[in-house]
Structures are given as C-alpha cells and as structure tokens.
Design an enzyme around this catalytic site. Structure first.
Site, short mmCIF file in Angstrom:
data_model
loop_
_atom_site.label_atom_id
_atom_site.label_comp_id
_atom_site.label_asym_id
_atom_site.label_seq_id
_atom_site.Cartn_x
_atom_site.Cartn_y
_atom_site.Cartn_z
N SER A 14 0.82 -1.21 0.00
CA SER A 14 0.00 0.00 0.00
C SER A 14 0.86 1.26 0.00
O SER A 14 0.50 2.27 -0.63
CB SER A 14 -0.97 0.01 1.18
OG SER A 14 -0.30 0.12 2.41
N HIS A 106 8.88 4.08 8.88
CA HIS A 106 8.75 3.25 10.08
C HIS A 106 7.46 3.61 10.81
O HIS A 106 7.15 4.80 10.98
CB HIS A 106 9.95 3.45 11.01
CG HIS A 106 9.94 2.55 12.20
ND1 HIS A 106 10.31 1.22 12.12
CD2 HIS A 106 9.58 2.77 13.49
CE1 HIS A 106 10.19 0.67 13.32
NE2 HIS A 106 9.75 1.59 14.17
#
Length: 208
Positions: A14, A106
C-alpha cells in the site's frame, strides 16, 4: 523527468502504491521485491511499474545478489531508494553506493519502538503495551543499523483507549501514505540537507 525512485518492498504494497499515485517531481520507475508471493507485485503490474524479484536465496549468495541489485539500480539511473515495508536489512555495499539516498518509513515515532525486530504489528503491540498516548510514523535515512539514520519527517497519531494493534496500524498506515510521498517530494525539490547526522529542510521559495 524528475527524481528516479526505486521502491523496495516485501508485503502488500500500500505504501508502494501511495508513492506511485502521489508522486510529484519524482517518478517511481521500478520495484524490487524479495518475496515471490508478495501482494506488492500485483499492485506493480496493475500500475505498470516494472518489478524485479531479487534476494540472496535466488542468487545463492549475498555477493551475487548485491551485484545484481547494484547493476539494476545503475542501469536504471536510480537517484533514490525508498524502503516501503522491506523486511530485510539492506546490505552495506548498497548503503555505501547510495549513501544519503535511501529512505525508510517506520510505523512509530523513532527513536522509540525501533530497532531489530520492531516491524509491522510488533511495533503497534509494543506501543499499546507501553500504554502510550500517541504513536505515529517516521521517514528516515538508512544507515548501517536498524532505524537509527537521520530523521527527515515525523507525524503523530493519537492512540485511543480502545485501540487494538490492527486499529492503530490502520491509522498509522493512513499517515504513512501521506508522509512518505511528502518526504520524497522534499528531496526532489532539493530542499533536504544532511550535516552531522542532522536533517535540515530548506524553506520553500518561488524557485522550487
């Protein structure tokens, strides 16, 4: 033509799709994937982005694998590597060849909840177990260690009292889809400087 970007990914993809669809002044020109069954490969096909399945296991040795990756990146004149859910440590030789030109996304506010073993649902479970009131996403440059490179952008996400790791992950992922393209756009504009492991973003002017 803009900045030429190679995305490395291992999962559903995604973030890869967000990077392609939200591109401004950069262009995703190829995908490198290390898992033959990864969903990101289907996304690349639908988006008409060339994909390459490359891993040490396929080549039989890390040396041959790194040679193949570097040959591909140089052949395609890649300016920047974006790690979008890439679940392998980038070999030192690739980091050296692209020093200051590899970004990672992250799913937490580094330096908290980062390091070896902190990825995916493990991060969100750790955030909930620590009873944090906020989490977020971080875009940082990649160095030799896990999640320790200079931070380019961060954005907070609230942690709700009734959150599960899945609900928190969904909220963080939505922010990632905005933050990662924004970070690469800043680099494409020439507005990012790294000095002494600190990142400076040059204010926008009419020249950019």
């Amino acid at each position: 033509m803009g900045l030429r970007v190679a995305v490395f990914a291992s999962g559903g993809g995604s973030n890869f799709q967000a990077l392609v669809e939200r591109a401004r002044q950069y262009r995703v020109v190829l995908l490198v994937c290390n898992r033959p069954q990864a969903g990101v490969l289907d996304r690349a096909e639908k988006l008409d982005i060339p994909s390459h399945i490359l891993s040490p296991r396929i080549f039989g040795s890390e040396t041959s694998y790194v040679d193949a990756v570097l040959d591909l990146l140089h052949k395609e004149n890649i300016d920047l590597i974006a790690l979008a859910g890439y679940l392998s440590k980038v070999p030192s030789r690739i980091i050296g060849a692209f020093q200051g030109r590899i970004l990672n996304i992250h799913p937490a506010l580094l330096p908290r909840f980062g390091g070896k073993g902190f990825y995916g649902s493990r991060v969100h479970k750790a955030v909930l177990e620590a009873k944090e009131t906020s989490s977020g996403a971080t875009v940082h440059f990649v160095d030799e260690e896990y999640d320790t490179g200079p931070i380019l952008l961060q954005k907070k996400v609230p942690v709700h009292a009734d959150d599960t790791s899945d609900s928190l992950a969904a909220r963080v992922l939505s922010v990632e889809h905005q933050l990662f393209p924004e970070a690469i756009h800043l680099i494409a504009q020439g507005r990012v400087r790294i000095q002494n492991r600190r990142v400076t973003i040059i204010p926008h002017t009419d020249d950019h």
